[in-house]
Design an enzyme around this catalytic site. Structure first.
Site, PDB file in Angstrom:
ATOM      1  N   TRP A 165       7.987   6.065   0.397  1.00 19.92           N
ATOM      2  CA  TRP A 165       7.231   5.309   1.415  1.00 19.92           C
ATOM      3  C   TRP A 165       8.247   4.710   2.391  1.00 19.92           C
ATOM      4  O   TRP A 165       9.187   4.041   1.960  1.00 19.92           O
ATOM      5  CB  TRP A 165       6.431   4.219   0.708  1.00 19.92           C
ATOM      6  CG  TRP A 165       5.601   3.346   1.596  1.00 19.92           C
ATOM      7  CD1 TRP A 165       4.810   3.725   2.619  1.00 19.92           C
ATOM      8  CD2 TRP A 165       5.457   1.912   1.485  1.00 19.92           C
ATOM      9  NE1 TRP A 165       4.179   2.626   3.162  1.00 19.92           N
ATOM     10  CE2 TRP A 165       4.557   1.505   2.490  1.00 19.92           C
ATOM     11  CE3 TRP A 165       5.996   0.948   0.640  1.00 19.92           C
ATOM     12  CZ2 TRP A 165       4.183   0.176   2.672  1.00 19.92           C
ATOM     13  CZ3 TRP A 165       5.626  -0.373   0.817  1.00 19.92           C
ATOM     14  CH2 TRP A 165       4.723  -0.754   1.827  1.00 19.92           C
ATOM     15  N   ASP A 246       6.472   0.769  -8.393  1.00 18.60           N
ATOM     16  CA  ASP A 246       5.617   0.372  -7.277  1.00 18.60           C
ATOM     17  C   ASP A 246       4.305   1.141  -7.423  1.00 18.60           C
ATOM     18  O   ASP A 246       4.226   2.333  -7.107  1.00 18.60           O
ATOM     19  CB  ASP A 246       6.292   0.689  -5.936  1.00 18.60           C
ATOM     20  CG  ASP A 246       5.400   0.280  -4.763  1.00 18.60           C
ATOM     21  OD1 ASP A 246       4.383  -0.410  -4.997  1.00 18.60           O
ATOM     22  OD2 ASP A 246       5.714   0.658  -3.619  1.00 18.60           O
ATOM     23  N   LYS A 282      -5.829   0.081  -1.949  1.00 11.22           N
ATOM     24  CA  LYS A 282      -6.501   1.388  -1.906  1.00 11.22           C
ATOM     25  C   LYS A 282      -7.582   1.482  -2.974  1.00 11.22           C
ATOM     26  O   LYS A 282      -8.701   1.873  -2.686  1.00 11.22           O
ATOM     27  CB  LYS A 282      -5.533   2.555  -2.089  1.00 11.22           C
ATOM     28  CG  LYS A 282      -4.086   2.250  -1.886  1.00 11.22           C
ATOM     29  CD  LYS A 282      -3.654   2.406  -0.471  1.00 11.22           C
ATOM     30  CE  LYS A 282      -2.222   1.894  -0.342  1.00 11.22           C
ATOM     31  NZ  LYS A 282      -1.709   1.772   0.948  1.00 11.22           N
TER      32      LYS A 282
HETATM   33  N1  KET Z   1       3.746   1.000  -1.992  1.00 13.94           N
HETATM   34  C1  KET Z   1       3.500   2.267  -1.596  1.00 13.94           C
HETATM   35  C2  KET Z   1       4.137   3.376  -2.327  1.00 13.94           C
HETATM   36  C3  KET Z   1       2.623   2.493  -0.528  1.00 13.94           C
HETATM   37  O1  KET Z   1       2.371   3.750  -0.172  1.00 13.94           O
HETATM   38  C4  KET Z   1       2.037   1.415   0.151  1.00 13.94           C
HETATM   39  C5  KET Z   1       1.166   1.631   1.302  1.00 13.94           C
HETATM   40  C6  KET Z   1       2.326   0.117  -0.310  1.00 13.94           C
HETATM   41  C7  KET Z   1       3.184  -0.059  -1.373  1.00 13.94           C
HETATM   42  C8  KET Z   1       1.760  -1.098   0.352  1.00 13.94           C
HETATM   43  O2  KET Z   1       0.502  -1.383  -0.079  1.00 13.94           O
HETATM   44  P1  KET Z   1      -0.307  -2.633   0.529  1.00 13.94           P
HETATM   45  O3  KET Z   1      -1.090  -3.086  -0.603  1.00 13.94           O
HETATM   46  O4  KET Z   1      -1.082  -2.100   1.655  1.00 13.94           O
HETATM   47  O5  KET Z   1       0.682  -3.641   0.983  1.00 13.94           O
HETATM   48  N2  KET Z   1       1.136   2.708   1.945  1.00 13.94           N
HETATM   49  C9  KET Z   1       0.246   3.111   3.011  1.00 13.94           C
HETATM   50  C10 KET Z   1      -0.100   2.064   4.003  1.00 13.94           C
HETATM   51  C11 KET Z   1       1.047   1.404   4.710  1.00 13.94           C
HETATM   52  O6  KET Z   1       2.040   2.045   5.048  1.00 13.94           O
HETATM   53  O7  KET Z   1       0.936   0.197   4.946  1.00 13.94           O
HETATM   54  C12 KET Z   1       0.800   4.366   3.657  1.00 13.94           C
HETATM   55  O8  KET Z   1       1.825   4.899   3.238  1.00 13.94           O
HETATM   56  O9  KET Z   1       0.165   4.863   4.606  1.00 13.94           O
END
Ligand code: KET
Length: 479
Positions: A165, A246, A282
């Site tokens: 990511w 993660d 998600k």
């Molecule tokens: N870890 C990973 C691996 C991940 O893909 C994301 C979000 C997060 C943490 C962050 O999660 P959050 O709960 O929204 O803080 N990924 C998607 C969204 C983004 O980039 O914000 C993405 O890869 O599109």
């Protein structure tokens, strides 16, 4: 009163009266120099490069074409392309309405989250060895851990999978933790590069910290098998490495929330101390609520108390506490058997829709007679398809077809619907017509990347090309 008297007693003679300071100050500078200095404060601030993921959404929003498709950000969308409010969330919201929102909700939120990740019966909560705190979603949990790592393992680096990511690089950069990478993906076979991964884990100095995606790896959509996790866990034991998981997509790999914790279970069974960032963005569709949990499994209760107190202190100085509403929703769903059953069912529904779209898209491309082998669309799991599309394909898809995705060719399958899948298949076929069967290969560095202190901030195909260019040991300086 007395102050007034004192002043009047010491009243200066007319000649020694204090100067009219305001007027003198005003006279010190001309209008021109004032406006110059006003402009001076932030004169040297450059515009930040666009975020590789969020920048895609911005471009999508700015596009007025009715056929536009956003395959950029990894957020779940229904078959109409709309964000969903899960039924379990709606029901939980009605139940918690008016509930007393005190700090006490932290406790049950953390307990329930930890049970979900570590296993209902793991007994770890009773042993009081888990230091858990609510966090500002998955991002905040990672950031909190990165800060904690810098403070209490100041000499350490973080090993990130290649690829990962994009924000991982920025999070650990901002926490001033040096970064290294370990190999993960074999672009030729589009599979896990298990041998290379094991080699890099083996060659890392003892007691290194590794970030692992426990399920639905972003962006590749490829996870180690249970057997491979066992091997990895064993090597971590030998090398005394620390695994930081993660977990942003629990449920999205297999459709089963428990099965998706297999990596954690393997490590826990082997007696590792671990860290875990959980996100409910998600799997509960709580993107706007920013709900997450950071937990660190410690050797004993005394350590857990100390670690938790430090995590609270770091958060306190950064933002205080996260909002409580989302955490209440999650703890209500996780602690109420009916709501939990509904949630489990709804997660399965989201995952089934995504895998159905994988099959449909793959079928349509085959029907169109595409020269490219698109099998990976159906083989990969989770929210993304790591397509192998090159930056020039991505550019064409945006310019000619109004289809948006990140420059590494990652498609968020959650953005594919029955209504847009034909259009998407045609566009993919069109831009890859000149490619051969095995030509969709992402170029990744062949060896682990040495320490980096700078992020990957690619907002143009040129920057991605520069990033992936030849020498895998270059420093990535992008300003
Ligand atoms: N870890 C990973 C691996 C991940 O893909 C994301 C979000 C997060 C943490 C962050 O999660 P959050 O709960 O929204 O803080 N990924 C998607 C969204 C983004 O980039 O914000 C993405 O890869 O599109």
């Amino acid at each position: 009163m007395s102050a007034h008297l004192n002043l009047s007693c010491k009243s200066p003679t007319p000649e020694l009266k204090p100067p009219k300071i305001t007027i003198m100050w005003r006279n010190l500078g001309t209008k021109r120099s004032i406006s110059k200095s006003r402009h001076g404060w932030w004169r040297n601030v450059p515009i930040a490069p666009k975020d590789p993921i969020l920048g895609v959404t911005e471009a999508f929003i700015a596009d007025t074409n009715p056929n536009k498709i956003n395959l950029g950000v990894g957020s779940y969308r229904d078959d109409e392309g709309k964000p969903v409010v899960l039924q379990c969330v709606g029901k939980a919201a009605a139940l918690i309405d008016g509930e007393f929102q005190s700090g006490e909700s932290d406790l049950s939120f953390v307990t329930e989250s930890v049970k979900l990740a570590y296993g209902e019966n793991s007994g770890l909560m009773q042993e009081r060895r888990v230091a858990g705190v609510p966090a500002l979603s998955g991002t905040g949990a990672c950031r909190l851990f990165a800060e904690f790592q810098r403070r209490f393992q100041p000499e350490s680096s973080i090993y990130l999978p290649m690829p990962t990511w994009s924000n991982h690089h920025m999070i650990w950069r901002d926490a001033l933790v040096p970064q290294r990478t370990y190999r993960y993906y074999d672009s030729e076979s589009k599979r896990l590069h298990f041998a290379a991964l094991m080699n890099d884990v083996k060659n890392a100095p003892e007691r290194s910290l590794f970030l692992l995606h426990p399920c639905a790896h972003n962006p590749t959509g490829i996870d180690p098998s249970e057997e491979q996790w066992r091997e990895i866990s064993h090597l971590f034991q030998v090398k005394k490495h620390f695994p930081f998981f993660d977990m942003a997509y629990q449920g999205f790999a297999t459709g089963d929330l428990q099965k998706d914790t297999k990596a954690l279970r393997v490590f826990l069974n082997d007696g590792h101390l671990i860290g875990c960032a959980q996100s409910f963005t998600k799997n509960m569709g709580l993107s706007g609520q920013r709900v997450g949990c950071l937990s660190i499994l410690c050797a004993d209760e005394r350590q857990a108390i100390a670690v938790k107190s430090q995590l609270h202190q770091i958060a306190r100085a950064m933002y205080g506490k996260p909002p409580v509403h989302g955490a209440l929703l999650v703890s209500k769903i996780l602690s109420d058997p009916d709501l939990k059953a509904l949630w489990v069912h709804e997660v399965k529904g989201m995952v089934d829709r995504i895998s159905g779209m994988r099959t449909t898209l793959h079928g349509k491309l085959e029907k169109l007679g595409s020269s490219v082998d698109w099998k990976h669309i159906v083989k990969q799991i989770g929210m993304f398809c790591y397509s192998g599309l090159k930056p020039e394909h991505v550019d064409r898809l945006a310019r000619e077809f109004h289809i948006y995705m990140t420059y590494d060719g990652r498609l968020s399958m959650a953005g594919v619907t029955n209504a847009n899948v034909d259009y998407l298949a045609n566009a993919l076929h069109e831009v890859t017509k000149s490619e051969g069967a095995s030509s969709l290969v992402v170029s990744l560095p062949k060896a682990p990347i040495a320490e980096q202190t700078l992020p990957i901030l690619a907002d143009s195909s040129a920057q991605w090309e520069e990033f992936f260019d030849g020498d895998s040991r270059q420093d990535f300086i992008v300003d």
